[in-house]
Structures are given as C-alpha cells and as structure tokens.
Motif scaffolding. Structure first.
Motif, mmCIF file in Angstrom:
data_model
loop_
_atom_site.group_PDB
_atom_site.id
_atom_site.type_symbol
_atom_site.label_atom_id
_atom_site.label_comp_id
_atom_site.label_asym_id
_atom_site.label_seq_id
_atom_site.Cartn_x
_atom_site.Cartn_y
_atom_site.Cartn_z
ATOM 1 N N TYR A 98 -22.325 -64.284 -64.618
ATOM 2 C CA TYR A 98 -23.111 -65.242 -65.415
ATOM 3 C C TYR A 98 -22.829 -66.669 -64.975
ATOM 4 O O TYR A 98 -23.752 -67.449 -64.693
ATOM 5 C CB TYR A 98 -22.783 -65.031 -66.887
ATOM 6 C CG TYR A 98 -23.149 -66.163 -67.815
ATOM 7 C CD1 TYR A 98 -24.422 -66.736 -67.810
ATOM 8 C CD2 TYR A 98 -22.217 -66.656 -68.732
ATOM 9 C CE1 TYR A 98 -24.754 -67.768 -68.673
ATOM 10 C CE2 TYR A 98 -22.537 -67.685 -69.607
ATOM 11 C CZ TYR A 98 -23.800 -68.240 -69.567
ATOM 12 O OH TYR A 98 -24.120 -69.264 -70.426
ATOM 13 N N TRP A 99 -21.560 -67.027 -64.891
ATOM 14 C CA TRP A 99 -21.217 -68.392 -64.507
ATOM 15 C C TRP A 99 -21.750 -68.735 -63.110
ATOM 16 O O TRP A 99 -22.159 -69.869 -62.851
ATOM 17 C CB TRP A 99 -19.702 -68.568 -64.511
ATOM 18 C CG TRP A 99 -19.077 -68.497 -65.869
ATOM 19 C CD1 TRP A 99 -19.714 -68.555 -67.077
ATOM 20 C CD2 TRP A 99 -17.691 -68.348 -66.159
ATOM 21 N NE1 TRP A 99 -18.809 -68.456 -68.105
ATOM 22 C CE2 TRP A 99 -17.560 -68.330 -67.576
ATOM 23 C CE3 TRP A 99 -16.541 -68.223 -65.384
ATOM 24 C CZ2 TRP A 99 -16.325 -68.206 -68.216
ATOM 25 C CZ3 TRP A 99 -15.307 -68.095 -66.021
ATOM 26 C CH2 TRP A 99 -15.200 -68.095 -67.427
ATOM 27 N N THR A 100 -21.746 -67.753 -62.215
ATOM 28 C CA THR A 100 -22.181 -67.997 -60.835
ATOM 29 C C THR A 100 -23.699 -68.141 -60.747
ATOM 30 O O THR A 100 -24.212 -69.102 -60.158
ATOM 31 C CB THR A 100 -21.717 -66.849 -59.929
ATOM 32 O OG1 THR A 100 -20.290 -66.728 -59.995
ATOM 33 C CG2 THR A 100 -22.146 -67.097 -58.490
ATOM 34 N N ARG A 101 -24.425 -67.216 -61.348
ATOM 35 C CA ARG A 101 -25.884 -67.190 -61.187
ATOM 36 C C ARG A 101 -26.611 -68.176 -62.100
ATOM 37 O O ARG A 101 -27.746 -68.574 -61.810
ATOM 38 C CB ARG A 101 -26.396 -65.765 -61.437
ATOM 39 C CG ARG A 101 -25.972 -64.777 -60.360
ATOM 40 C CD ARG A 101 -26.216 -63.341 -60.789
ATOM 41 N NE ARG A 101 -27.597 -63.152 -61.229
ATOM 42 C CZ ARG A 101 -27.987 -62.125 -61.991
ATOM 43 N NH1 ARG A 101 -27.099 -61.230 -62.406
ATOM 44 N NH2 ARG A 101 -29.258 -62.008 -62.347
ATOM 45 N N ALA A 102 -25.984 -68.562 -63.211
ATOM 46 C CA ALA A 102 -26.640 -69.482 -64.147
ATOM 47 C C ALA A 102 -26.335 -70.944 -63.848
ATOM 48 O O ALA A 102 -26.899 -71.834 -64.486
ATOM 49 C CB ALA A 102 -26.218 -69.159 -65.578
#
Length: 372
Positions: free
Chosen positions: A292-296
């Motif tokens: 989540y942190w990477t893609r968002a």
C-alpha cells in the motif's frame, strides 16, 4: 551528454524555495509546533452548509460549502434555521437546498480542500484556510473522505491515502456545480498525497483546475509510515492519537459487515503499520502495508504534474523524514517545492503568544495569486 537518470526523474526541474516560516521562538521543535497548532493555536471558526453526494459505487461523500450568497444560519427563503440535529458535532449547520445554488456567484474563485488522516471540516487547518479564503470572496468546499464527516459511510471500505479516483470524483462534482468558477484545490497530509497522485496520473489531461497546493504531505508513504510506526513518538503519541478514533470506526464496520474485519486483532493494534496491514491494505486492494505505501505514494508521479502546484513541507515535520522530501529534480517545472526549516505538521503557527494559524492560508493565497 546523455545521462543515466531514471525516466521517472523530471528533465525540467521544480523550483525550490527554502524561505522561512516565522515560527516564534517560544515554540521550539517540530513536535511542539505540531501539537500546539493542532490543539492550542488560535484560529477563526466558520460554519458550512452540507451537501451529500452519492458515489458511483453506492456510497456517499459529504461536502461542506461556504461562500458569497450562502448563509449557514438562514435558508434561501429568508427563514432563520436552527442547527440541524443531524449535523450536531460537525462544522455544518444545515443541508444545502436547491434554491441555495443560484445564490453562489457563477464566476467566483473557488477552492476545494481535502483533509488529512481522521480530519474533517472541523480540523483547525481546514477552518483557518476556509475562513481566510471566504473573507476574500472565494467559494470554499471542505470535502470529506468516506467516514470522516461525522457519519459512517455505507460500505465496509473507507478512505486511504492513494484514493485518487475519489479526488477525481469530488473535483468533477464541484466543477459541475460551478462550471464557470476558477477552481483551485488544496490537500493536507493524506489528502495532499491523494491530490498529488491524481494530478500526476492526469498529467496533460488535467482540466478545469487553475492551481493546486499540497501541505505536509508524506509523498514517500513508506518513509512516513515507518516514522509513525517505528519511532518512540510515532508509536506512543501520534499512532495512539489516530488509532483512538480509527478503532471506533473499525468496530462499527465489523458490526455492520460481519467477517469483514478481525475485531480482536484491530483492538490490539499499536501502530499505523498494523492498521494498514489489517484493514487499509486488504480492504482497498493491496497485499499489505508495504505494498500500500509503495503503490499509493505520490512521489513517483510528481514529474508528471502539469498544473501549477505548491508542495509545502516543513523540514522538521515529525511525521515525515526530511531525507524523504523531494528535490528539484524529482518534480516537474510546474511544481514549487517550499520547504521551510520550521513549521511542524499541518501547523505553521506564527505570531506573538498565543499564536495563530494565519500564515498557512496566506501562503496558499500568495501562490494561487502569483505562482510564487
């Protein structure tokens, strides 16, 4: 000479501004500045009129409006109205009526605001910005992400930092209400990341927005997530504060949608990473918190922004490591990176004691009017 820079790095560098925010000497350090701004600094209050908008997936979002021609305490027919009982505990006093819309100036300057994690139109920074722009004759809309307007949303999902589709939906809606207005947008923290992500994804296709601003934004979500989950103050102070209201909402989701959330595990959450692992990521299509942190994250999309955009981050923000802030080569030439050394998170308190929150709205107004 050819270079080996990654394709994600902009060939036209962003402007970098390190001019100071005049934080008073009696507010030393990012933690003190952040907490004082959130709980103690003086700021004006402003009432709103609420519009509820159904979303394409069967949910709703609440938009709080204020502007020339609107009176939160008086209906369009001139009748004084008491505070609507369904809106107690919110910054809205009554619901928007069809006769309210013609009262707004069609060609107004207009601003839509997107709040941060667990924020709302009651948040001090939202109130300060809305009040300042309304005084200058702007129409202001405080947009609420799902579950943040004081009323639970209809679905098991809620909101998250990468929800650029929700930003696009709300922008399209307000522009449809006032299509001739000069629209601007500002997002704070989580709302700023979602706004920047939308701007980057849209690129040249972004239309109908004069300028944008993003304040105290964790554009590198992984760095910000680790800061709030792995450091002492992140876990013991900030995570505890946010998780207090988050747990209450998650418990309500579990009651309404049995099996959607592991209540036992969520009650044991001690960090925002655990919350994102247990709820945010799986509920919104991500594998886990790191995915989540990477893609968002909006950081990789900054080179694609084609709308004049101010990104304002204090370098002593306790939520965001200074090393994770973008440099001039990490964003497009349409971006102005203002990174004062003082200010804290979504705070920027200035003035003699007891201080106030006037500097932030003035900074946004300066950029919207001059581009500087």
């Amino acid at each position: 000479m050819a270079t080996n820079r990654p394709a994600s790095v902009s060939d036209s560098p962003a402007r970098l501004d390190t001019s100071r925010c005049p934080v008073p000497a009696w507010l030393p350090g990012g933690h003190v500045q952040t907490l004082y701004g959130a709980f103690c600094a003086q700021h004006p209050t402003i009432p709103f009129i609420r519009e509820r908008v159904d979303t394409p997936d069967g949910d709703f979002v609440d938009l709080d409006w204020c502007g020339p021609g609107l009176d939160a305490h008086t209906r369009p027919n001139g009748e004084t109205t008491p505070h609507d009982s369904s809106l107690v505990g919110t910054a809205a006093c009554r619901w928007m009526e069809p006769a309210d819309w013609p009262q707004l100036p069609a060609d107004a300057r207009a601003l839509i605001l997107f709040h941060g994690l667990e924020g709302s139109s009651l948040s001090p920074y939202m109130q300060a910005i809305a009040h300042a722009f309304r005084r200058q004759g702007w129409v202001v809309v405080a947009a609420h992400f799902r579950s943040c307007s004081g009323v639970p949303n209809r679905m098991a999902r809620a909101y998250y930092s990468g929800d650029s589709a929700e930003i696009a939906f709300m922008l399209d809606h307000v522009r449809s209400r006032l299509p001739q207005a000069a629209w601007h947008a500002a997002g704070i923290s989580l709302g700023g990341n979602a706004l920047l992500k939308h701007l980057g994804e849209s690129g040249h296709a972004m239309q109908g927005l004069r300028a944008a601003a993003a304040v105290s934004v964790p554009m590198n979500l992984a760095a910000g997530g680790r800061r709030l989950s792995d450091t002492f103050w992140g876990r013991q102070l900030y995570s505890r504060y946010f998780l207090r209201s988050i747990r209450h909402k998650i418990y309500g989701k579990a009651q309404e949608f049995p099996g959607s959330v592991d209540v036992t595990r969520t009650q044991r959450m001690r960090s925002l990473r655990e919350f994102d692992d247990l709820y945010t990521a799986p509920m919104h299509g991500y594998r886990n918190a790191l995915d989540y942190w990477t893609r968002a994250a909006s950081l990789p999309l900054l080179p694609d922004i084609r709308v004049p955009t101010l990104i304002l981050n204090a370098r002593n923000d306790p939520f965001i490591p200074e090393a994770s802030l973008p440099g001039s080569r990490d964003a497009s030439a349409d971006v102005l990176l203002h990174q004062p050394y003082q200010g804290g998170h979504a705070s920027f308190v200035t003035g003699i004691f007891p201080g106030h929150l006037n500097w932030l709205p003035k900074r946004l107004q300066q950029f919207f009017e001059t581009g500087q």
